[in-house]
Design an enzyme around this catalytic site. Structure first.
Site, PDB file in Angstrom:
ATOM      1  N   HIS A   1      -5.314  -6.059   4.147  1.00  0.00           N
ATOM      2  CA  HIS A   1      -4.273  -5.038   4.231  1.00  0.00           C
ATOM      3  C   HIS A   1      -3.580  -5.104   5.588  1.00  0.00           C
ATOM      4  O   HIS A   1      -4.226  -4.948   6.621  1.00  0.00           O
ATOM      5  CB  HIS A   1      -4.890  -3.656   4.025  1.00  0.00           C
ATOM      6  CG  HIS A   1      -5.366  -3.429   2.615  1.00  0.00           C
ATOM      7  ND1 HIS A   1      -4.822  -2.486   1.787  1.00  0.00           N
ATOM      8  CD2 HIS A   1      -6.318  -4.062   1.890  1.00  0.00           C
ATOM      9  CE1 HIS A   1      -5.425  -2.528   0.604  1.00  0.00           C
ATOM     10  NE2 HIS A   1      -6.340  -3.476   0.642  1.00  0.00           N
TER      11      HIS A   1
ATOM     12  N   CYS B   1       0.852  -1.191   0.000  1.00  0.00           N
ATOM     13  CA  CYS B   1       0.000   0.000   0.000  1.00  0.00           C
ATOM     14  C   CYS B   1       0.888   1.243   0.000  1.00  0.00           C
ATOM     15  O   CYS B   1       1.913   1.290   0.674  1.00  0.00           O
ATOM     16  CB  CYS B   1      -0.971  -0.010   1.173  1.00  0.00           C
ATOM     17  SG  CYS B   1      -0.368   0.737   2.687  1.00  0.00           S
ATOM     18  N   GLU B   2       0.477   2.208  -0.786  1.00  0.00           N
ATOM     19  CA  GLU B   2       1.321   3.392  -0.935  1.00  0.00           C
ATOM     20  C   GLU B   2       1.231   4.326   0.264  1.00  0.00           C
ATOM     21  O   GLU B   2       2.020   5.249   0.386  1.00  0.00           O
ATOM     22  CB  GLU B   2       0.978   4.146  -2.226  1.00  0.00           C
ATOM     23  CG  GLU B   2      -0.380   4.805  -2.251  1.00  0.00           C
ATOM     24  CD  GLU B   2      -0.665   5.481  -3.587  1.00  0.00           C
ATOM     25  OE1 GLU B   2       0.043   5.183  -4.565  1.00  0.00           O
ATOM     26  OE2 GLU B   2      -1.590   6.306  -3.633  1.00  0.00           O
ATOM     27  N   HIS B   3       0.295   4.083   1.153  1.00  0.00           N
ATOM     28  CA  HIS B   3       0.157   4.957   2.314  1.00  0.00           C
ATOM     29  C   HIS B   3       1.060   4.551   3.473  1.00  0.00           C
ATOM     30  O   HIS B   3       1.510   5.389   4.241  1.00  0.00           O
ATOM     31  CB  HIS B   3      -1.300   4.987   2.795  1.00  0.00           C
ATOM     32  CG  HIS B   3      -2.243   5.501   1.757  1.00  0.00           C
ATOM     33  ND1 HIS B   3      -3.453   4.903   1.474  1.00  0.00           N
ATOM     34  CD2 HIS B   3      -2.126   6.542   0.901  1.00  0.00           C
ATOM     35  CE1 HIS B   3      -4.048   5.567   0.494  1.00  0.00           C
ATOM     36  NE2 HIS B   3      -3.259   6.563   0.123  1.00  0.00           N
ATOM     37  N   HIS B   4       1.300   3.255   3.622  1.00  0.00           N
ATOM     38  CA  HIS B   4       2.068   2.775   4.763  1.00  0.00           C
ATOM     39  C   HIS B   4       3.259   1.905   4.363  1.00  0.00           C
ATOM     40  O   HIS B   4       4.021   1.476   5.215  1.00  0.00           O
ATOM     41  CB  HIS B   4       1.163   1.964   5.697  1.00  0.00           C
ATOM     42  CG  HIS B   4      -0.047   2.712   6.161  1.00  0.00           C
ATOM     43  ND1 HIS B   4      -1.277   2.594   5.540  1.00  0.00           N
ATOM     44  CD2 HIS B   4      -0.201   3.606   7.161  1.00  0.00           C
ATOM     45  CE1 HIS B   4      -2.149   3.385   6.153  1.00  0.00           C
ATOM     46  NE2 HIS B   4      -1.533   4.011   7.134  1.00  0.00           N
TER      47      HIS B   4
ATOM     48  N   CYS C   1      -1.762  -3.004   6.898  1.00  0.00           N
ATOM     49  CA  CYS C   1      -1.836  -1.729   7.625  1.00  0.00           C
ATOM     50  C   CYS C   1      -3.118  -1.649   8.454  1.00  0.00           C
ATOM     51  O   CYS C   1      -3.179  -0.933   9.443  1.00  0.00           O
ATOM     52  CB  CYS C   1      -1.721  -0.530   6.677  1.00  0.00           C
ATOM     53  SG  CYS C   1      -2.963  -0.448   5.381  1.00  0.00           S
TER      54      CYS C   1
ATOM     55  N   GLN D   1      -5.645  -0.328  -3.641  1.00  0.00           N
ATOM     56  CA  GLN D   1      -6.307  -1.478  -4.267  1.00  0.00           C
ATOM     57  C   GLN D   1      -7.237  -1.066  -5.410  1.00  0.00           C
ATOM     58  O   GLN D   1      -7.333  -1.761  -6.425  1.00  0.00           O
ATOM     59  CB  GLN D   1      -7.084  -2.243  -3.183  1.00  0.00           C
ATOM     60  CG  GLN D   1      -7.630  -3.573  -3.677  1.00  0.00           C
ATOM     61  CD  GLN D   1      -8.322  -4.349  -2.569  1.00  0.00           C
ATOM     62  OE1 GLN D   1      -7.896  -4.329  -1.421  1.00  0.00           O
ATOM     63  NE2 GLN D   1      -9.407  -5.027  -2.913  1.00  0.00           N
TER      64      GLN D   1
HETATM   65 ZN   LIG Z   1      -2.080   1.239   4.113  1.00  0.00          ZN
END
Ligand SMILES: [Zn+2]
Length: 184
Positions: free
Chosen positions: A144, A75-78, A146, A116
């Site tokens: 996920h 995931c690009e956020h975490h 995260c 996703q």
């Molecule tokens: Zn994430």
């Protein structure tokens, strides 16, 4: 470039309070950098290179489904993994692609930093570009890390995303047939 990544991983380890000189960690920055490059190897691939001309003439118009393609992405956020499976369907209009190529397409986009929703759409668009079918359907189901390891710690939540193009979008019976077949 490789050196830079290794230095960054060293700094990260140092920042969490680790002793980067202890035996178990001596080669970790190097290994972690190699792993991170591998997991993001999709940036160096294109649809063309992945397909490698494995598009074939076929006069069938029957639905093609590739089910349960394993999927591992970040995931690009975490920068934490999300893992699950992907189901792909399309309605050929003169052309089909090699079965393994569907999996390679999934892999190419999964090995980039993702959300996703975008990953799902990119896979659908790629199949559309590759064989210009009458329709494409892609469903991704993933967990996920995260969500599971931090924050809300919802261990069992599965996220489902779908992208429907052409007849899968316009014709309910086609969409239902696909969903029935992947849920079987
Ligand atoms: Zn994430």
């Amino acid at each position: 470039m490789h050196r830079e990544m290794e230095t960054s991983y060293s700094q990260l380890l140092h920042a969490i309070g680790e002793d980067t000189s202890r035996e178990g960690l001596v080669d970790t920055p190097k290994r972690a950098a190699a792993a991170f490059r591998f997991l993001n190897g999709g940036y160096h691939q294109s649809l063309e290179s992945v397909l490698n001309n494995a598009v074939f003439e076929a006069d069938t118009q029957d639905m093609v489904i590739v089910k349960n393609v394993e999927l591992y992405s970040l995931c690009e956020h975490h920068l934490l993994p999300f893992i699950g499976k992907c189901h792909v369907g399309y309605l050929p209009k003169g052309k089909v692609i090699g079965l393994s190529k569907v999996a390679r397409i999934v892999e190419m986009y999964a090995r980039r930093l993702q959300i996703q929703e975008r990953l799902t759409k990119q896979i659908a668009d790629a199949i559309q570009t590759a064989v210009s079918p009458s329709g494409v359907a892609v469903v991704v189901e993933a967990k996920h890390l995260c969500m599971m390891m931090r924050g809300v710690e919802k261990q069992n939540s599965v996220m489902t995303t779908s992208s429907m193009l052409g007849l899968f979008r316009d014709r309910i019976s086609t969409r239902s047939e696909f969903l029935d077949l992947i849920n079987r």
